[in-house]
Design a protein around this motif. Structure first.
Motif, PDB file in Angstrom:
ATOM      1  N   ARG A 141      13.788  76.505   9.625  1.00  0.00           N
ATOM      2  CA  ARG A 141      13.054  77.771   9.514  1.00  0.00           C
ATOM      3  C   ARG A 141      12.882  78.518  10.837  1.00  0.00           C
ATOM      4  O   ARG A 141      13.104  79.737  10.881  1.00  0.00           O
ATOM      5  CB  ARG A 141      11.693  77.522   8.869  1.00  0.00           C
ATOM      6  CG  ARG A 141      10.914  78.797   8.623  1.00  0.00           C
ATOM      7  CD  ARG A 141       9.625  78.529   7.869  1.00  0.00           C
ATOM      8  NE  ARG A 141       8.890  79.747   7.609  1.00  0.00           N
ATOM      9  CZ  ARG A 141       7.751  79.799   6.950  1.00  0.00           C
ATOM     10  NH1 ARG A 141       7.216  78.681   6.473  1.00  0.00           N
ATOM     11  NH2 ARG A 141       7.143  80.947   6.746  1.00  0.00           N
ATOM     12  N   PRO A 142      12.485  77.864  11.952  1.00  0.00           N
ATOM     13  CA  PRO A 142      12.284  78.628  13.201  1.00  0.00           C
ATOM     14  C   PRO A 142      13.535  79.360  13.655  1.00  0.00           C
ATOM     15  O   PRO A 142      13.472  80.521  14.073  1.00  0.00           O
ATOM     16  CB  PRO A 142      11.869  77.542  14.206  1.00  0.00           C
ATOM     17  CG  PRO A 142      11.306  76.445  13.369  1.00  0.00           C
ATOM     18  CD  PRO A 142      12.129  76.452  12.115  1.00  0.00           C
ATOM     19  N   ALA A 143      14.700  78.703  13.592  1.00  0.00           N
ATOM     20  CA  ALA A 143      15.940  79.321  14.065  1.00  0.00           C
ATOM     21  C   ALA A 143      16.455  80.381  13.108  1.00  0.00           C
ATOM     22  O   ALA A 143      17.194  81.282  13.513  1.00  0.00           O
ATOM     23  CB  ALA A 143      17.004  78.244  14.279  1.00  0.00           C
ATOM     24  N   ALA A 144      16.072  80.297  11.831  1.00  0.00           N
ATOM     25  CA  ALA A 144      16.571  81.242  10.827  1.00  0.00           C
ATOM     26  C   ALA A 144      16.085  82.665  11.076  1.00  0.00           C
ATOM     27  O   ALA A 144      16.689  83.626  10.593  1.00  0.00           O
ATOM     28  CB  ALA A 144      16.146  80.789   9.431  1.00  0.00           C
ATOM     29  N   GLN A 145      15.021  82.812  11.830  1.00  0.00           N
ATOM     30  CA  GLN A 145      14.460  84.143  12.095  1.00  0.00           C
ATOM     31  C   GLN A 145      15.277  84.920  13.119  1.00  0.00           C
ATOM     32  O   GLN A 145      15.131  86.129  13.247  1.00  0.00           O
ATOM     33  CB  GLN A 145      13.012  84.001  12.574  1.00  0.00           C
ATOM     34  CG  GLN A 145      12.100  83.321  11.564  1.00  0.00           C
ATOM     35  CD  GLN A 145      10.711  83.058  12.124  1.00  0.00           C
ATOM     36  OE1 GLN A 145      10.349  83.567  13.180  1.00  0.00           O
ATOM     37  NE2 GLN A 145       9.923  82.257  11.424  1.00  0.00           N
TER      38      GLN A 145
END
Length: 304
Positions: A141-145
């Motif tokens: 999730r963090p990198a998907a932004q």
């Protein structure tokens, strides 16, 4: 400093992807065995989606490694566009899986013979898959932004989490009511959840590859900021596109007051314009051609 930050982000993405791949491999094996034991089409469909997750995550990992390579004289923007091609492959995989699952579910629903599905192993495997997918989702999730490639991987896992939820619902319905079509209906629900996310991802890919302005970029607002800068008379030949998600690029011809050239203030003006785009529009790579009014007046009409 920016290069170090990008390199660190790339290393973090690789670690997260490797952990997610490990989780997916384990769950995929459990789902395939569970589908064989239970006879559940929904569980097999979720396993198929999980296989697409695995392929998609591996593609995302390769794209992340390639994208981290430095720019060269041949690849002047570097290899960040590899992330977009990784997302394109992910999107196509999602569409193929959705079609295959839909066909299998329709065949089972229209079959005269009811399928023999064991609800208990189906439920156990689905719960394990749900928990594992939650873990993988939190990792990505963090990198998907910040990366279209990582967003593609994140959407793959999110879809499988929703699929595991659908299998759990179908298993509970089978256990409590004996309603056999619940399994095939759950498969259709999984396919229905895959398709919108696949097309959303492919839409973002097309936007980047067609060099359209990023969705969150207001070109008119950028023009206004530039023309309001002291010393600027007009702006034309404006182009905004993205190398990959989160990396917009900007170029423009800026007509400036003659005094800017006479006073040697071109350097100051360039710093001001570049700072404006960086601070207000998150555009780190901008190029401005400063020109006097007499030069702008005879430029080709196609450049306006």
């Amino acid at each position: 400093m920016t290069h170090d930050h990008s390199h660190a982000a790339s290393d973090t993405s690789k670690r997260r992807l490797l952990l997610a791949i490990g989780i997916v491999v384990c769950v995929l094996a459990i789902q395939v065995i569970g589908a064989a034991v239970s006879g559940s089409l929904a569980l097999l469909a979720d396993a198929g989606h999980m296989l697409s997750d695995l392929i998609g995550l591996i593609v995302a990992l390769i794209a992340t490694i390639v994208a981290a390579r430095p720019a060269t004289d041949r690849q002047t923007f570097g290899y960040r566009r590899a992330e977009v091609f990784g997302a394109l492959i992910n999107g196509v995989i999602l569409v193929v899986v959705a079609i295959a699952v839909t066909i299998g579910a329709i065949v089972r629903l229209t079959s005269a013979q009811a399928a023999d599905v064991q609800s208990v192993p189906m439920l156990v495997v689905a719960v394990v898959a749900l928990v594992a997918n939650i873990g993988a989702l939190l990792l990505l999730r963090p990198a998907a932004q910040h990366s279209i490639n990582m967003r593609g991987a994140y959407l793959e896992v999110l879809g499988d989490l929703l699929g595991a939820g659908a299998v759990i619902v179908a298993a509970v319905v089978l256990m409590t009511t004996g309603f056999a079509p619940a399994d095939a209906i759950a498969s259709l629900a999984i396919a229905a959840m895959i398709v919108p996310r696949a097309f959303a991802l492919l839409r973002d890919v097309v936007r980047v590859l067609s060099e359209a302005a990023p969705a969150d970029t207001d070109v008119a607002e950028i023009r206004r900021h530039i023309t309001e800068t002291p010393g600027v008379v007009a702006v034309h030949d404006v182009h905004v596109w993205a190398i990959t998600s989160g990396h917009p690029v900007f170029t423009a011809h800026v007509v400036v007051d003659a005094q800017v050239f006479e006073n040697g203030d071109t350097g100051r003006l360039l710093d001001e314009l570049g700072g404006c785009l960086s601070q207000h529009f998150d555009v780190a790579h901008s190029t401005f051609q400063l020109e006097p009014a007499e030069h702008a007046a005879h430029e080709d009409e196609l450049h306006r």
